[in-house]
Scaffold this active site. Structure first.
Site, PDB file in Angstrom:
ATOM      1  N   PRO A  49       0.998  -1.175   0.136  1.00 48.32           N
ATOM      2  CA  PRO A  49      -0.074  -0.063  -0.023  1.00 48.32           C
ATOM      3  C   PRO A  49       0.828   1.385   0.001  1.00 48.32           C
ATOM      4  CG  PRO A  49      -0.239  -1.287   1.924  1.00 48.32           C
ATOM      5  CD  PRO A  49       0.943  -1.877   1.372  1.00 48.32           C
ATOM      6  N   GLU A  50       0.620   2.093  -0.989  1.00 46.11           N
ATOM      7  CA  GLU A  50       1.185   3.524  -0.883  1.00 46.11           C
ATOM      8  C   GLU A  50       0.096   4.254  -0.438  1.00 46.11           C
ATOM      9  OE1 GLU A  50       3.504   4.053  -4.524  1.00 46.11           O
ATOM     10  OE2 GLU A  50       3.429   1.960  -4.860  1.00 46.11           O
TER      11      GLU A  50
ATOM     12  N   HIS B 229      -3.997 -15.625   8.757  1.00 51.39           N
ATOM     13  CA  HIS B 229      -3.316 -14.320   8.671  1.00 51.39           C
ATOM     14  C   HIS B 229      -4.100 -13.190   9.406  1.00 51.39           C
ATOM     15  CE1 HIS B 229      -0.119 -16.312   6.783  1.00 51.39           C
ATOM     16  NE2 HIS B 229      -0.943 -16.597   5.793  1.00 51.39           N
TER      17      HIS B 229
ATOM     18  N   ARG C  32       2.403 -11.439   4.933  1.00 52.21           N
ATOM     19  CA  ARG C  32       3.702 -11.336   5.162  1.00 52.21           C
ATOM     20  C   ARG C  32       4.158 -10.824   6.709  1.00 52.21           C
ATOM     21  NH1 ARG C  32       6.068  -8.729  -0.332  1.00 52.21           N
ATOM     22  NH2 ARG C  32       8.057  -9.205   0.560  1.00 52.21           N
TER      23      ARG C  32
END
Length: 280
Positions: A2-3, A94, A113
């Site tokens: 995500p930016e 997750h 991750r």
DNA sequence: CTACCATCCTGGTTGC
DNA sequence: TGCAACCAGGATGGTA
């Protein structure tokens, strides 16, 4: 992943279920993220009302009426999922942190991750790292070409790397750095200190333009990014150069066979995409 | 101070 | 088809 545009999209999805709402309890299923979630996280957050939600760069900050609260970073693969209906939340691999709100809404932080971060902040958060050293918000009024030019002036790194530096400008990542440089017609290997004032102006316009368009599209979904309702962003269909190696540049009419189209190079271990004809 | 590199971790894609 | 190698939107701490 995500930016800025993806984080902004998540923030907007979070607002209706979190802003002004009381967090009843928090369940942390895995603490070992990029930085381990502190043991007193749940205790500090539970029973408090969130009265302010802020995005700063790629971070989301949620604050109570004392100006303290918590800070969230989605890392590469982080997602926020929201369950507002009564049907039972399904336990998915997750899903690391679950917030249960007073009205029964559930907010889930999911991050395969585990590069994401979730930590407590006090009322002084703006004066502490990373915020104390972070560059300006690219969409703020005060972010000017001259301001950027001053930041770049002393930097002996390629302009692409400088744009990824959160202390130069907040929130720009690999995708939007490539796209902004393309729009500004600046080659990614150009030395940051070689950028002229008028180029910096153009770069600021380009950064603003690409970020704004991406926010309007709900961000870019390459793999992980999802809006909080689970739907995808669609700015990936608007890429001019990112992940388009060998494809034609959308605006130059030169012969693809001669130019080879969009090129990919690696800078500091990250892919840069550019048009060798437009960007010099 | 600045710049480069490896590293954290999982999963999807690519190539043999 | 199976499997290994490689690659990914980010940040950081160590080293040079």
């Amino acid at each position: 992943m995500p930016e800025l545009p993806e984080v902004e999209t998540v923030l907007r999805g979070l607002e209706p279920v979190m802003l002004g709402c009381l967090i009843q309890d928090v369940r942390v299923r895995r603490r070992d993220l990029r930085v381990a979630i502190s043991d007193d996280f749940e205790k500090n957050i539970s029973g408090k009302r969130i009265v302010q939600l802020i995005r700063r760069g790629k971070y989301i900050i949620a604050l109570n009426d004392q100006g303290a609260g918590f800070c969230l970073h989605l890392g590469m693969s982080g997602r926020i999922k929201i369950f507002t209906d009564k049907k039972s939340y399904e336990d998915v691999l997750h899903d690391h942190v679950l917030f249960r709100m007073e009205n029964g809404d559930q907010i889930v932080f999911h991050d395969p991750r585990r590069f994401g971060m979730l930590y407590l902040v006090d009322a002084n958060w703006e004066k502490e790292k990373p915020f104390s050293v972070m560059g300006e918000e690219p969409l703020s009024e005060t972010f000017s070409g001259l301001a950027l030019w001053h930041k770049l002036e002393s930097k002996k790194v390629p302009i692409k790397n400088a744009l990824l530096d959160q202390n130069v400008v907040a929130g720009v990542g690999n995708i939007y750095a490539c796209e902004a440089l393309y729009q500004a017609e600046i080659h990614p290997t150009r030395l940051a200190s070689s950028i002229r004032k008028r180029e910096a102006e153009l770069l600021v316009k380009s950064i603003r333009n690409v970020l704004t368009n991406a926010i309007d599209a709900g961000g870019s979904t390459l793999r992980d990014h999802r809006k909080t309702d689970g739907s995808m962003g669609y700015f990936q269909y608007g890429f001019s150069v990112y992940d388009r190696e060998g494809k034609p540049c959308p605006s130059c009419d030169c012969d693809l066979k001669k130019t080879g189209g969009i090129q990919r190079i690696v800078q500091s271990g990250r892919s840069s995409f550019f048009c060798p004809v437009k960007q010099t």
